[in-house]
Design a protein around this motif. Sequence first.
Motif, PDB file in Angstrom:
ATOM      1  N   ARG A  95      31.390  -2.421  94.727  1.00 37.24           N
ATOM      2  CA  ARG A  95      30.492  -1.687  93.824  1.00 37.24           C
ATOM      3  C   ARG A  95      30.689  -0.170  93.939  1.00 37.24           C
ATOM      4  NH1 ARG A  95      25.280   0.007  95.419  1.00 37.24           N
ATOM      5  NH2 ARG A  95      24.520  -0.740  93.423  1.00 37.24           N
ATOM      6  N   ASN A 142      15.562  12.934  92.614  1.00 37.81           N
ATOM      7  CA  ASN A 142      14.673  12.339  93.614  1.00 37.81           C
ATOM      8  C   ASN A 142      14.144  13.350  94.615  1.00 37.81           C
ATOM      9  OD1 ASN A 142      15.004   9.608  92.660  1.00 37.81           O
ATOM     10  ND2 ASN A 142      17.104   9.833  93.400  1.00 37.81           N
ATOM     11  N   TYR A 169      17.793  14.667 109.928  1.00 35.13           N
ATOM     12  CA  TYR A 169      17.180  13.782 108.939  1.00 35.13           C
ATOM     13  C   TYR A 169      15.676  14.067 108.813  1.00 35.13           C
ATOM     14  CZ  TYR A 169      15.806  10.580 112.779  1.00 35.13           C
ATOM     15  OH  TYR A 169      15.263  10.026 113.917  1.00 35.13           O
ATOM     16  N   LYS A 175       8.759  14.922 112.581  1.00 33.26           N
ATOM     17  CA  LYS A 175       8.297  14.575 113.929  1.00 33.26           C
ATOM     18  C   LYS A 175       8.276  15.787 114.872  1.00 33.26           C
ATOM     19  CE  LYS A 175       9.503  11.034 117.344  1.00 33.26           C
ATOM     20  NZ  LYS A 175      10.503   9.982 117.604  1.00 33.26           N
ATOM     21  N   ARG A 442       6.482  16.839 101.489  1.00 33.07           N
ATOM     22  CA  ARG A 442       6.562  15.414 101.148  1.00 33.07           C
ATOM     23  C   ARG A 442       5.663  14.573 102.056  1.00 33.07           C
ATOM     24  NH1 ARG A 442      10.436  12.329  98.895  1.00 33.07           N
ATOM     25  NH2 ARG A 442      11.125  11.423 100.853  1.00 33.07           N
ATOM     26  N   LYS A 446       2.629  12.278 100.755  1.00 34.60           N
ATOM     27  CA  LYS A 446       2.591  10.848 101.095  1.00 34.60           C
ATOM     28  C   LYS A 446       1.196  10.484 101.614  1.00 34.60           C
ATOM     29  CE  LYS A 446       4.199   7.464 104.377  1.00 34.60           C
ATOM     30  NZ  LYS A 446       4.758   7.298 105.710  1.00 34.60           N
ATOM     31  N   ILE A 451       2.972  11.056  96.341  1.00 31.86           N
ATOM     32  CA  ILE A 451       4.377  11.326  96.569  1.00 31.86           C
ATOM     33  C   ILE A 451       5.191  11.423  95.294  1.00 31.86           C
ATOM     34  CG2 ILE A 451       5.160   8.924  96.843  1.00 31.86           C
ATOM     35  CD1 ILE A 451       6.203  11.900  99.022  1.00 31.86           C
ATOM     36  N   LYS A 452       4.755  10.688  94.242  1.00 35.07           N
ATOM     37  CA  LYS A 452       5.523  10.713  92.999  1.00 35.07           C
ATOM     38  C   LYS A 452       5.399  12.059  92.285  1.00 35.07           C
ATOM     39  CE  LYS A 452       5.233   5.811  92.205  1.00 35.07           C
ATOM     40  NZ  LYS A 452       4.434   4.808  91.526  1.00 35.07           N
TER      41      LYS A 452
ATOM     42  N   GLN B  77      13.882   4.469 111.797  1.00 37.62           N
ATOM     43  CA  GLN B  77      14.593   5.254 112.818  1.00 37.62           C
ATOM     44  C   GLN B  77      14.480   4.509 114.147  1.00 37.62           C
ATOM     45  OE1 GLN B  77      16.150   7.453 111.342  1.00 37.62           O
ATOM     46  NE2 GLN B  77      14.917   7.599 109.493  1.00 37.62           N
ATOM     47  N   ASP B  81      13.067   5.884 117.711  1.00 33.63           N
ATOM     48  CA  ASP B  81      11.710   5.398 117.969  1.00 33.63           C
ATOM     49  C   ASP B  81      11.675   4.257 118.975  1.00 33.63           C
ATOM     50  OD1 ASP B  81      10.902   7.247 116.164  1.00 33.63           O
ATOM     51  OD2 ASP B  81      10.603   5.854 114.504  1.00 33.63           O
ATOM     52  N   LEU B 110      20.213  -4.884  96.678  1.00 31.62           N
ATOM     53  CA  LEU B 110      19.908  -3.868  95.665  1.00 31.62           C
ATOM     54  C   LEU B 110      18.518  -4.103  95.079  1.00 31.62           C
ATOM     55  CD1 LEU B 110      23.306  -3.983  93.745  1.00 31.62           C
ATOM     56  CD2 LEU B 110      22.733  -2.611  95.736  1.00 31.62           C
ATOM     57  N   LYS B 117      18.128   5.484  96.773  1.00 34.90           N
ATOM     58  CA  LYS B 117      18.598   5.403  95.386  1.00 34.90           C
ATOM     59  C   LYS B 117      20.058   4.965  95.278  1.00 34.90           C
ATOM     60  CE  LYS B 117      14.528   6.574  94.193  1.00 34.90           C
ATOM     61  NZ  LYS B 117      13.919   6.320  95.500  1.00 34.90           N
ATOM     62  N   ASN B 119      21.021   2.371  96.372  1.00 34.94           N
ATOM     63  CA  ASN B 119      20.943   0.920  96.251  1.00 34.94           C
ATOM     64  C   ASN B 119      20.339   0.471  94.921  1.00 34.94           C
ATOM     65  OD1 ASN B 119      21.996   0.576  98.842  1.00 34.94           O
ATOM     66  ND2 ASN B 119      19.977   0.983  99.734  1.00 34.94           N
ATOM     67  N   GLU B 172       4.397   1.462 101.165  1.00 30.96           N
ATOM     68  CA  GLU B 172       3.953   2.709 101.817  1.00 30.96           C
ATOM     69  C   GLU B 172       5.071   3.721 102.016  1.00 30.96           C
ATOM     70  OE1 GLU B 172       2.180   1.263 105.404  1.00 30.96           O
ATOM     71  OE2 GLU B 172       0.758   0.024 104.275  1.00 30.96           O
ATOM     72  N   LYS B 174       7.712   6.580 101.626  1.00 29.03           N
ATOM     73  CA  LYS B 174       7.694   7.837 100.895  1.00 29.03           C
ATOM     74  C   LYS B 174       8.588   7.820  99.651  1.00 29.03           C
ATOM     75  CE  LYS B 174       7.731  11.022 104.240  1.00 29.03           C
ATOM     76  NZ  LYS B 174       8.292  12.079 105.100  1.00 29.03           N
ATOM     77  N   ASP B 175       9.673   7.080  99.727  1.00 33.96           N
ATOM     78  CA  ASP B 175      10.643   7.111  98.641  1.00 33.96           C
ATOM     79  C   ASP B 175      10.550   5.912  97.714  1.00 33.96           C
ATOM     80  OD1 ASP B 175      11.934   9.541  99.102  1.00 33.96           O
ATOM     81  OD2 ASP B 175      12.965   8.692 100.827  1.00 33.96           O
ATOM     82  N   PRO B 177       9.596   3.714  94.565  1.00 36.63           N
ATOM     83  CA  PRO B 177       9.126   3.981  93.209  1.00 36.63           C
ATOM     84  C   PRO B 177       8.044   2.987  92.795  1.00 36.63           C
ATOM     85  CG  PRO B 177      11.469   3.329  93.263  1.00 36.63           C
ATOM     86  CD  PRO B 177      10.871   2.975  94.576  1.00 36.63           C
ATOM     87  N   LYS B 178       7.724   2.002  93.659  1.00 38.73           N
ATOM     88  CA  LYS B 178       6.734   0.980  93.294  1.00 38.73           C
ATOM     89  C   LYS B 178       5.842   0.724  94.503  1.00 38.73           C
ATOM     90  CE  LYS B 178       6.891  -3.851  91.678  1.00 38.73           C
ATOM     91  NZ  LYS B 178       5.853  -3.908  90.655  1.00 38.73           N
ATOM     92  N   THR B 179       4.555   0.754  94.281  1.00 36.87           N
ATOM     93  CA  THR B 179       3.639   0.678  95.423  1.00 36.87           C
ATOM     94  C   THR B 179       2.706  -0.532  95.365  1.00 36.87           C
ATOM     95  OG1 THR B 179       2.140   2.119  94.221  1.00 36.87           O
ATOM     96  CG2 THR B 179       3.575   3.186  95.816  1.00 36.87           C
TER      97      THR B 179
END
Lengths: 456, 196
Positions: A95, A142, A169, A175, A442, A446, A451-452, B77, B81, B110, B117, B119, B172, B174-175, B177-179
């Motif tokens: 892909r 994004n 990251y 953190k 962000r 959240k 967040i959106k 992480q 963690d 996917l 994104k 994926n 939950e 952060k990234d 698009p659907k909650t």
Amino acid sequence: MIRMLKINKWWIIWVAFTLALTAYYANSLAGNDKEVFLPGKASNGHYQIENKCNTCHGDGFDDKETLQKSCIRCHSKELKAVNDSHPKKKFTNPRNADRVALLDARICTTCHIEHKTDKTLSMGVTLPEDYCFICHKDVAKNRPSHKGMSFETCDDAGCHNYHDNKALYEEYLVKHNDQKNHLDDMILPHKDLKKIFQEKNEKFKITLNEKDIDSPDEIEISQKVVYQWKTTAHAKSGVNCNECHDKKGTWSFKPGIKLCSKCHDKEADGFLASKHGMRLAEDLTAMKVSQARIIMRSDAGNKSINCQSCHSDHAFNTETAAIDACLNCHADKHSKSYKKSTHYRSYLALKNNNNAQNQGVTCATCHMPRISIYDNYVERTLVDHNQNNTLRPNEKMVRAVCMNCHGLKFSLESLADNTLIENNFNGIPKQENKGFEMAMIREELKKKGLIKDDKK
Amino acid sequence: MKLTKTHLSLSALSIGLILTGVSGCNKESTASVSTGITPKIMSDSLHAVMVADRTVYTKQVVGRLVKKEKVIKASEQFEDDKALPLPAQMFRFGSEHVAESNANFSYSLLSLWPINKQNSAKTEAEKIGLKHIFDNPGENYYTEETLGGTKYFTAVYPDVGVAPVCVSCHNEHKDTPKTDFKIGDVMGGVVIRIPI
């Protein structure tokens, strides 16, 4: 007749010239000096071994597979250690064929072409600077905070690296956002080689002195050497003369790295992978200071680099190796500023207070740091003798070194400040790392379930 | 059907799968020993193993230790963690491991609502396939596509949220698009490709 002689003379000259040229090229090809065959100077990372063509090219040329295997042979460990953000395995899925067609990230030479010094950017990259945009040009969709950012800013210090983002990251920034510039507990890791060896073998618990010396009778040892040995960690840890000088029953006057690595194998591995030892790793003559491409002391040019260059034979002292050994050769602005730096003052203060808990910041603290590794499931702390692991990009230093004493933000901002690097961190960073603000916005959104609406 | 080189190698792989006790495909696979199997059977069999492993990890490891016993966290992480890798990460690591081993197939996880994104659906087959499995619950989608000059049999299977941790983590994040995912929803799709 005269004309024939004239013609013959030119023939003789031509044949002699051809033979001489052939002999010259044949000699170059057979020996270690193959400079005449180089298509161009190699990059800073590889120039020390550029005359040993087969290290990278194998026995043939233009074979991408051989080249790739050579890259992996030397660099796979470090890529794995930094949790490479763009490993080959992410690009082999069909892909991603469209992406691979634009930028074949499966092979190292797509970005790092050798012998092109005029086109080589920092980190040995030979692609145009906008290579991140090939796949990430829509990042602002994004991450609205990235809107309008140009391609030159992607790898700004403290933002993103292609391979190593362990300290960069988003969640890591969040953190550590509240960390102070100077942490309350500034403790450097302690080496534990002695403890590890003593657990392996009781003999390393014994302190030796003159009467224990086990060198052959015919070998004459001066009182000075005996005194030096007695005062080092070797005598205090049961390491006798033969431990280093006995080479399969024969006394070795100058034990090389192979003998040192009997006990210090991990340190030796690091050294051989480093700028200091990479020539020895390829069975070339040891690196000479005069061969360096960075600014070195003119009176050090003839020095060769091996274990004893920094850890002298019997009077080895890790404190000497950690500062003076470096400054005896390195003469760039950063090195020359060390003894005027806060780090050096802290080193002196702790030394004068005989602080057993901490030894202050030396050159080695940052460039050959003490790191924890798992060796056969045993955790141990040793000195990483491969300075590449914490050198470039300099964010590699943050987690292994800086954060022992400093907060993440302060560390990244300091390493992004070229003036501070030159003066050996005498001062505080001038520019703020905006990544923390972006990450925290962000995080707040959240928490509020918004967040959106990240349009700020 | 013509017995191609791919089919022969798939036969060998199918025997391996039979020996490891993949359930639900015994009838078709037994026949394959002498005649070869189709990419569809191969793909369905691989998917059965993937779903089984994923479900076991999600329920018996993450669900049990994180939600029930409460002895450890699961985290994206996980190294920093000192936590468990998330089930989706575990799935991807397996996929990357297969990619490194030059196996004669590849697979991806996917979604129409991916957290990362990278994926999201990219090829036409992925776009149509993901929509199909969402619009037709319980159905798979099979097609052929050419990528990078190679023709592939491509199968898209629904990836259903099987445990509370799947749903809560996605809702939950952060990234995301659907909650409003719920247990039992098609949250994404597993795409398996076999060169033909």
